[in-house]
Design a protein around this motif. Structure first.
Motif, PDB file in Angstrom:
ATOM      1  N   ILE A 324      -3.701   4.445  -9.803  1.00 12.45           N
ATOM      2  CA  ILE A 324      -4.560   4.868  -8.823  1.00 12.45           C
ATOM      3  C   ILE A 324      -5.959   4.884  -9.538  1.00 12.45           C
ATOM      4  CG2 ILE A 324      -5.642   7.860  -9.249  1.00 12.45           C
ATOM      5  CD1 ILE A 324      -3.118   8.744  -9.712  1.00 12.45           C
ATOM      6  N   GLY A 325      -5.870   4.137 -10.196  1.00 16.72           N
ATOM      7  CA  GLY A 325      -6.971   3.339 -10.437  1.00 16.72           C
ATOM      8  C   GLY A 325      -7.435   2.431 -10.061  1.00 16.72           C
ATOM      9  N   ALA A 329     -10.832   2.105  -7.179  1.00 16.95           N
ATOM     10  CA  ALA A 329     -11.470   1.216  -7.165  1.00 16.95           C
ATOM     11  C   ALA A 329     -11.390   0.015  -5.813  1.00 16.95           C
ATOM     12  CB  ALA A 329     -11.427   0.385  -7.900  1.00 16.95           C
ATOM     13  N   ARG A 330     -10.710   0.313  -4.759  1.00 15.28           N
ATOM     14  CA  ARG A 330     -10.252   0.170  -3.501  1.00 15.28           C
ATOM     15  C   ARG A 330     -10.315   0.699  -2.454  1.00 15.28           C
ATOM     16  NH1 ARG A 330      -7.527  -5.629  -3.486  1.00 15.28           N
ATOM     17  NH2 ARG A 330      -8.307  -5.093  -1.224  1.00 15.28           N
ATOM     18  N   PRO A 331     -10.825   1.704  -2.162  1.00 14.43           N
ATOM     19  CA  PRO A 331     -10.559   3.086  -1.899  1.00 14.43           C
ATOM     20  C   PRO A 331      -9.696   2.557  -0.449  1.00 14.43           C
ATOM     21  CG  PRO A 331     -13.026   3.179  -1.655  1.00 14.43           C
ATOM     22  CD  PRO A 331     -12.422   1.820  -2.614  1.00 14.43           C
ATOM     23  N   ALA A 332     -10.763   1.022   0.455  1.00 12.13           N
ATOM     24  CA  ALA A 332     -10.228   0.630   1.910  1.00 12.13           C
ATOM     25  C   ALA A 332      -9.105  -0.305   1.868  1.00 12.13           C
ATOM     26  CB  ALA A 332     -11.268   0.296   2.530  1.00 12.13           C
ATOM     27  N   ARG A 333      -8.271   0.019   0.518  1.00 15.90           N
ATOM     28  CA  ARG A 333      -7.610  -1.590   0.334  1.00 15.90           C
ATOM     29  C   ARG A 333      -6.147  -1.626   1.145  1.00 15.90           C
ATOM     30  NH1 ARG A 333      -5.905  -2.681  -5.472  1.00 15.90           N
ATOM     31  NH2 ARG A 333      -4.442  -4.538  -4.231  1.00 15.90           N
ATOM     32  N   TYR A 372       0.701   2.238  -2.351  1.00 14.01           N
ATOM     33  CA  TYR A 372       0.200   3.420  -2.732  1.00 14.01           C
ATOM     34  C   TYR A 372      -0.988   3.813  -2.090  1.00 14.01           C
ATOM     35  CZ  TYR A 372      -0.790   7.306  -6.464  1.00 14.01           C
ATOM     36  OH  TYR A 372      -0.533   8.470  -6.841  1.00 14.01           O
ATOM     37  N   ALA A 373      -2.010   3.467  -1.504  1.00 10.39           N
ATOM     38  CA  ALA A 373      -3.564   3.622  -1.109  1.00 10.39           C
ATOM     39  C   ALA A 373      -2.979   3.997   0.284  1.00 10.39           C
ATOM     40  CB  ALA A 373      -3.924   2.883  -1.027  1.00 10.39           C
ATOM     41  N   ARG A 408      -6.082  16.604 -10.373  1.00 10.07           N
ATOM     42  CA  ARG A 408      -5.806  15.487 -11.549  1.00 10.07           C
ATOM     43  C   ARG A 408      -5.411  14.003 -10.820  1.00 10.07           C
ATOM     44  NH1 ARG A 408      -1.728  19.087 -12.940  1.00 10.07           N
ATOM     45  NH2 ARG A 408      -0.288  17.936 -12.542  1.00 10.07           N
ATOM     46  N   ASN A 409      -5.185  13.254  -9.202  1.00 10.88           N
ATOM     47  CA  ASN A 409      -5.582  12.351  -8.713  1.00 10.88           C
ATOM     48  C   ASN A 409      -6.772  12.185  -8.071  1.00 10.88           C
ATOM     49  OD1 ASN A 409      -4.437  10.624  -6.519  1.00 10.88           O
ATOM     50  ND2 ASN A 409      -2.289  10.708  -7.827  1.00 10.88           N
TER      51      ASN A 409
END
Length: 506
Positions: A324-325, A329-333, A372-373, A408-409
């Motif tokens: 999740i971290g 850190a890279r939401p556009a991945r 996952y993203a 929590r996510n």
């Protein structure tokens, strides 16, 4: 001062909490798990006797931790459409069919042919999750089980029976899931007759009590097993997420509650009837008198992320948090990927149990974090799609409240706020259903004049989250791709779903 014991029966376990009306806080909580069995693809079942065992365990711990042996009222919230088949004395005839079970898709489709005004409340047809299609499936596929079942009911009704000795239905569940005429407060047996289960009307709990009403006094051995020495009142609850409206203080029209957990539910109320085709409702008087409840949702959301991290990637809890971290850190991945969140079909706005999940655009260069993203984005896009179509139906939303396991996510939470594109109030109390059940209990005890007043008095605190502008634009641009992919892949996904169902037939 009153001590109120709340239960929230979720997909994997039950939570118990003792609420104190003086401090206006939950003074203790506890939880206990139960098992889910997946006998075939698309099936999900539970042993309803485990609900009672787990309730006693969680209730005993919560009562003990609260330092009391006296409880003034008890209220239960459960998942909707988890259907129990019982004898009159409450003994299960077969395992309960879980809400997410989608075996009854043919039966659900058949309800669209019923021509009756009450069917308009559910948008013209029942969803595959609901009690009526599941009862139809059982009558067709397991006629002996159906015949032996004196009572066919929701998990809520089963629990309340074992608390009070009375078979009582919630007006909320009946209105939303049973094709009950909640405007005139009567059953409509002719609907069941047309569906080939005319005797279902006699198998359902006959007494229907509104949310926050009094079922009766608690009775039986469960109280002593939980360490309760007096005789509490049992207040009527309802569907877990819907009861959360009461603690989020989104009872009045214009507010929407989004609860992200195993599934995602979007709930709002209208001041009157309206066209919300593609959604469930509007249901008159389902929660509060005079209001019309609208329900939307995604069958699979947090369950997809758990499936990926646990079953596919083989991660433990700490590894999942690390993943999740990476996404935070890279939401556009995952910008070059597109996923569809239909692992167990679609609730709204397509109302299609035969849609299935997909991840598109994969290459050998993609990592677990990318996949996952993409799944996170698909769930956020599903919520954006729901809200977009509600807007097209003329439903105006002024306030967004978010709660549940999504909090929590961090990746899922921020993605959903970004996809909504507006400020969101995030509940600081994760389990709104426990607090909402306390609202019901306080109303049943006469501490407030009605549910709306009790909701304003007991509601949980929130903190505001802002969308990230760049990500909001990406979700806005990608929503049309999500919608187009759904339409383009629908025939293929239907074919695959039919193959799965054929393999699952006993």
């Amino acid at each position: 001062m009153a001590k109120l014991l709340s239960f929230d029966f979720g997909t994997g376990g039950v939570r118990a909490g003792v609420y104190c009306t003086d401090t206006r806080a939950m003074v203790s909580t506890a939880e206990a798990n139960y098992d889910t069995v997946f006998p075939h693809t698309g099936w999900a079942e539970q042993d309803s006797r485990q609900w009672l065992t787990s309730m006693v365990a969680a209730g005993r711990q919560a009562v003990s931790s609260a330092g009391t042996k006296r409880i003034d009222a008890i209220c239960v919230a459960t998942t909707a459409s988890t259907v129990a088949f019982c004898t009159r004395d409450g003994e299960p005839v077969r395992p309960a069919i879980l809400w997410m079970d989608c075996r009854a898709s043919e039966e659900a489709a058949a309800t669209a042919k019923v021509d009756h005004p009450v069917m308009a409340y559910c948008g013209g047809e029942d969803a595959v999750e609901w009690l009526v299609p599941k009862a139809m499936w059982t009558a067709r596929r397991q006629p002996d089980v159906y015949a032996q079942s004196d009572v066919i009911c929701e998990a809520l009704d089963f629990i309340n029976f074992h608390l009070t000795g009375q078979w009582v239905g919630s007006r909320m569940n009946a209105a939303c899931k049973w094709n009950y005429d909640s405007l005139n407060e009567v059953f409509v047996p002719e609907i069941y007759e047309e569906l080939g289960i005319g005797d279902l009307a006699d198998k359902l709990p006959q007494r229907i009590v509104p949310v926050g009403g009094v079922i009766g006094d608690a009775a039986g051995p469960l109280l002593a097993e939980m360490g309760i020495e007096n005789t509490p009142v049992v207040a009527q609850g309802g569907i877990d997420a819907h009861i959360g409206i009461l603690s989020a203080n989104t009872v009045r029209p214009g507010g929407v509650l989004v609860i992200g957990g195993t599934s995602t539910v979007h709930l709002t109320q209208l001041a009157g009837a309206g066209d919300v085709s593609g959604f469930w409702g509007p249901y008159p008087n389902a929660l509060t008198d005079g209001d019309w409840l609208v329900e939307a949702g995604q069958v699979s959301s947090g369950s997809i992320l758990s499936w990926l991290s646990n079953d596919i990637f083989g991660m433990d809890a700490s590894q999942h948090q690390a993943l999740i971290g990476e996404v935070v850190a890279r939401p556009a991945r995952a910008n070059g990927l597109l996923a569809l969140d239909y692992w167990m079909g679609n609730r709204t706005p397509y109302r299609d149990p035969d849609l299935r999940g997909a991840i598109m655009g994969l290459s050998l260069g993609h990592s677990r974090a990318d996949i996952y993203a993409a799944a996170v984005d698909s769930i956020a896009l599903g919520t954006a799609n729901v809200l977009s179509v509600l807007g097209q139906r003329g439903v105006e939303i002024e306030r967004f409240v978010m709660a549940g396991g999504i909090c929590r996510n961090a990746a899922w939470l921020q993605a959903t706020v970004d996809a909504i594109g507006r400020p969101v109030a995030v509940a600081t109390e994760e389990n709104l259903s426990l607090v909402g059940a306390a609202v019901c209990s306080a109303t049943a005890l006469g501490m407030w004049p009605d549910l709306a007043a009790a909701s304003a008095g007991i509601g949980v605190a929130t903190k505001e989250m802002q969308p990230i502008e760049e990500r909001s634009r990406w979700y806005q641009d990608t929503l049309s791709l999500y919608q187009d992919a759904t339409e383009a892949l629908r025939p293929l996904l239907h074919t695959l779903a039919k193959r799965q169902q054929a393999e699952a037939m006993p």
